[in-house]
Scaffold this active site. Sequence first.
Site, PDB file in Angstrom:
ATOM      1  N   GLY A 236       0.831  -1.203   0.000  1.00  0.00           N
ATOM      2  CA  GLY A 236       0.000   0.000   0.000  1.00  0.00           C
ATOM      3  C   GLY A 236       0.860   1.246   0.000  1.00  0.00           C
ATOM      4  O   GLY A 236       2.013   1.231  -0.441  1.00  0.00           O
ATOM      5  N   SER A 237       0.325   2.299   0.516  1.00  0.00           N
ATOM      6  CA  SER A 237       1.020   3.579   0.521  1.00  0.00           C
ATOM      7  C   SER A 237       2.094   3.616   1.608  1.00  0.00           C
ATOM      8  O   SER A 237       2.068   2.836   2.570  1.00  0.00           O
ATOM      9  CB  SER A 237       0.025   4.713   0.770  1.00  0.00           C
ATOM     10  OG  SER A 237      -0.504   4.621   2.087  1.00  0.00           O
ATOM     11  N   GLY A 241       2.339   2.112   5.504  1.00  0.00           N
ATOM     12  CA  GLY A 241       3.506   1.415   6.026  1.00  0.00           C
ATOM     13  C   GLY A 241       4.040   2.025   7.301  1.00  0.00           C
ATOM     14  O   GLY A 241       4.535   1.318   8.185  1.00  0.00           O
ATOM     15  N   GLU A 258       5.808  -3.462   0.957  1.00  0.00           N
ATOM     16  CA  GLU A 258       5.915  -3.020  -0.437  1.00  0.00           C
ATOM     17  C   GLU A 258       5.035  -1.793  -0.538  1.00  0.00           C
ATOM     18  O   GLU A 258       3.818  -1.892  -0.669  1.00  0.00           O
ATOM     19  CB  GLU A 258       5.479  -4.138  -1.384  1.00  0.00           C
ATOM     20  CG  GLU A 258       6.006  -3.966  -2.807  1.00  0.00           C
ATOM     21  CD  GLU A 258       5.213  -2.939  -3.593  1.00  0.00           C
ATOM     22  OE1 GLU A 258       5.705  -1.797  -3.751  1.00  0.00           O
ATOM     23  OE2 GLU A 258       4.114  -3.271  -4.043  1.00  0.00           O
TER      24      GLU A 258
END
EC number: 1.2.1.3
Length: 505
Positions: A236-237, A241, A258
């Site tokens: 995700g963004s 994270g 990721e």
Amino acid sequence: MSTIPQHDELAKRTGHLLAACGAKVTNGDQMARTPITGGSLGAAGAAGDIGAAVDRAHDAFEIWRTTPAPVRGNVVRRLGELLREHKSQLGELVSIEAGKIRSEGLGEVQEMIDICDFAVGLSRQLHGLTIASERPGHRLMETWHPMGPVGVISAFNFPVAVWSWNAALAIVAGDPVIWKPSDKTPLTALACGALFQQAARENGAPEHLLQVVLGGGKQGADLAAHEGVPIVSATGSTAMGRKVAPVVAARFGRAILELGGNNAAIVAPSADLDLAVRGIVFSAAGTAGQRCTTLRRLIVHRSVHDEIVEKVAKAYESLPIGDPLADGTLVGPLIDGGSFDRMQAALETAQGDGGTVVAGGDRALDDEAPDAFYARPAIVTMPGQTEIVRSETFAPILYAMAYDDLDDAIALHNEVPQGLASSIFTTDLREAETFIGAAGSDCGIANVNIGPSGAEIGGAFGGEKETGGGRESGSDAWKGYMRRQTNTVNYSRDLPLAQGVNFDV
């Protein structure tokens, strides 16, 4: 330009596709929608209970961790076969729920098939090392063992592929999987879950080896915080994270992250310009700019800058935008209105920083699909790398900048907080080798004469800096789902100590 389909017919088609995959949709508070029309597809089910799911996963783990790895591979082999059988239905479902054009929807299912093939072979190669011991009559080695339940948090833009990169490896590694899909794409997850359950049943695997848990931020937060989940893979963004990473680290769990990408391509004066333009247009406009590997920054040598910008702008003007299920469409819709609003805000900021919108940027088909958000891909020339250029906007905006010297281009390339994918277009061997060398791109992926978008299963996927440092898919990414154990076996009649230590009793 394609005609947007009738929503009622699209919703009916979705029901048929789910049934073909064996998925049963129940009533609940989780809703599904399609960005093709912007309309609702109805209830997807109820929000799940992470705690109960973890308990069930541990029951499965007790059986699965001692199941031989090649036997575990049989489940993944059968899943791959079922994915092949249902490729057209799943691909269409991805297009309906995520808005991808038909070929990209099918391509995403193919990625699932490919990782299943990879993981089946891997199930017979989970090998460690035999290491020379300094002590006579001793064997020193390392072995790899299952870790426990793996939590997978996936994003809307790749609703099935990224899950499979994690799940296929985790299953052959001996780990059950708890999958929390994006709340924007629950139906594709239910379809994949149904096919997995069929594969598991046919191979006598324990129940609850895979669990799909619907929900939003609460379920994701609960999964990250649960001490019974030793590994959390989150896509995700970067903002997401930043929330997940410290929670997992605080309990000494393992995070595979990721996150955001702000990917660039350098176009050198020696580049094959026609090849470069094709690579640029797909990487920047494909998936309506909603890939983590989407090309967002174009760094072009000053001698060819204007020519490249003109060629890309001309190509943009000819891109067919519309129904992603229609033949010939190359750009489908943004996922929702929020994405379109963020795109418009970024363009406004870029122009305030001295940028010029050369092509695109406006809304398309709003008269035909007023509740959907189709946007024309934009290319914007910039005087330099301003703060908006250094930020990731998940939309089809390409910022073009000029450079004079390769060292300056690489510095400009690396001067962003993200570090996922990168590329250079050049026919100069020295430039190519410099770019992929230690003093070149600082990204996890560095390509030559192809764009940054798109990856093969055989290589590990992931990036550095604010992209999170995680690795998924191929190469030795499987090690992220297992624990390493160093073993010493003394088969002598003596007890020599390491480093020559004497300790006689």
